[in-house]
Structure formats: structure tokens, C-alpha cells
Write an enzyme that holds these catalytic residues in place. Sequence first.
Site, short mmCIF file in Angstrom:
data_model
loop_
_atom_site.label_atom_id
_atom_site.label_comp_id
_atom_site.label_asym_id
_atom_site.label_seq_id
_atom_site.Cartn_x
_atom_site.Cartn_y
_atom_site.Cartn_z
N GLU A 10 81.49 48.37 34.09
CA GLU A 10 81.91 47.19 33.32
C GLU A 10 80.99 46.03 33.65
OE1 GLU A 10 85.59 44.15 32.55
OE2 GLU A 10 86.09 46.06 33.47
N HIS A 163 88.32 46.97 26.62
CA HIS A 163 88.14 45.74 27.38
C HIS A 163 89.10 44.66 26.89
CE1 HIS A 163 86.11 42.01 28.72
NE2 HIS A 163 85.74 42.75 29.74
N ASP A 283 82.39 44.12 37.12
CA ASP A 283 82.67 43.09 36.10
C ASP A 283 81.62 41.99 36.20
OD1 ASP A 283 83.73 41.77 33.95
OD2 ASP A 283 85.73 41.53 34.80
#
Length: 323
Positions: A10, A163, A283
Site C-alpha cells: 500500500e 482502499h 502506507d
Amino acid sequence: MTRIRKIALEEHYMAPGFERYSKGFLQHIAPAVQAELSRRLTDFGELRLAEMDRAGIDVTVLSQTGPSVQAETNLSDAIGLARQNNDFLAAQIAGHPTRFAAFATLPMQDPKAAADELERAVVQLGFKGSLVNGHTQGRYYDDPAYDLFWERMQALGVPMYLHPIDMPAIPPAFAGHPELHGAAWGWGVETATHALRLLFGGVFDRFPRLKLILGHMGEGLPFLRWRFDSRFAAYPHGIRLQRAPSEYIGSNIVITTSGVCSSPALVAAIEEMGAEAVMFSVDYPYESTAIAADFIERAPLDERTRALVCHGNAERLLGLAPR
């Protein structure tokens, strides 16, 4: 120190022209922080690679930061921009093909157009799946019209990373509390609910080989598996599933650790779902790569489990060659 090999799933970038879609949430970030995020999102070279090297991240799977084309109201623009974005990303990956992989941007406004673009991205560009920023103008993908898309995705054998995105409308319970709307709470509720719509909508029964990836330690779903079984058995509302709800969470639904660097949460998620259903992620650039890397290396896991979470599961799911 010697780092264990990691794959991160991610990890975001910003393609030229897509900044306008992100203004909604970037406006709440301090200007100096916003400028640094922009610098990192648009970098595909030494800045990103150096951070990966320090953390032991061998491969990063890149995806367009949200909300991307899910926020586009014009269908033809969404289709064209998704294609443009994927071509742009393919060109960046060509510069570092052993370090970067890709999740496709998809025009989910139209199920067939999304399926066609996914197939093009996987077959022609070598992408490893897709990352979709939640619903598209309030349309959720348990709608039977999307069965065409899910059938194609299953045939291609690639996952979708679901997401977070803003809710289509702010619930009354959130009124007067903007801190609840986004990443701290609302995004996770929205994304977990979307995943449950797919589960209870029978999508995984109709397409049993589908793989849906949820970030942020599964948006809370792993920790409620028992309750889903208990309460669904009591109140099924006429819905029939082939398996208990909990059985889809860990098989069809897998998760990453992105944005949740908590050892107790990690251990609990593995206990609930199994070691092969959890994958490392950061992230980037919204979370610290260094903190995420230190967390996963210090977590109380045996070395086989740590290797699965750090890279083995992602290698299997995405078809990446072990190195």
C-alpha cells in the site's frame, strides 16, 4: 543492521493531473506537511528507493493515491484517465523493474470498462492487480452489474486492494466531529462495510477464487469474526451463504499491516486469520517507513511467520519471484 526482506503493498504515488481529486482530504493537512507529501508522492527515484533500502523493502507495489478516478463523474474521462494513469505508472516502473510493481487504476464507473482496463494492465503492462479507492459515487461493487468485472478478475488471477474513501454522505452520528470522518475512523468503517457487502452479497460464493486485500490491519474485521458468525446465524435476513462469514475473512479477504504498527493487533490478526492471510505494508508516504519496518522486525513472531508476513505471502499472492 541486516533487515529481513520485505514487500510493501500500500505505497502511493501521484500521477500528473490527479492532484485535483485529492484536494478534499489534503486541505486538512498543514501546508508544510502537504508540500513534503507531494514531494514524496511524485518521486520515483532516489528519495523513494533510499527509504526502501533503509527499511529492507525489496519491492514496493505502487498505487495512485486516493480518491483517484473513483471521484470522476464523467464516464469517458474516467476511462481515459485510468488508462493514462496506468501507462504513466508503467513508464516509471520500467526505470526500476526489480524494485517497483504496480496496482492498476480502474474506471469502476462501468464494470466492463473496468474489466477491460484491468485485463490490459495485467496482460500488456504486467501489473499485479488493482487498487480501487472504495465506492464510485455511492455505487458499491456487490451490485450484480459488477459480476462481469469479478468474473474477469477471477480469470486473471489477480487481487484487488480495496482502499478507503470518504463515505457518500456523513452519518448523523458523525455530525460536529470532523475528526471522525476520515482516516482516524470513518474511512475504516466505510471500507470494512464495503467488504462486508461483498461477503454477504454472495460475491465470494459466485467467484470463490477472488482475493480482496484490506489495509490497516483489515479495517477491524479480523477481530469480529466470531461475532459475525454468531449474529448472522441469529439474524440472517433471508441471506444464504455457502460458508460461515468468518471463513471468508482469511481466505477471500486478506489484509496488510499498513498504518497499524501494533504487535498485539498483529498477533491477534494472525491468530484469527492465519499466518498466510497477513502481509506487511507501510502506507507510504502517509506513515513512517522506519516505524513500520522496526515494528514488523520486533514483533513477537517466529521466523517462519515473520518471513510469510514480510514477503512470502505477497510473493504467492502477486506471483513475485522469491529472491
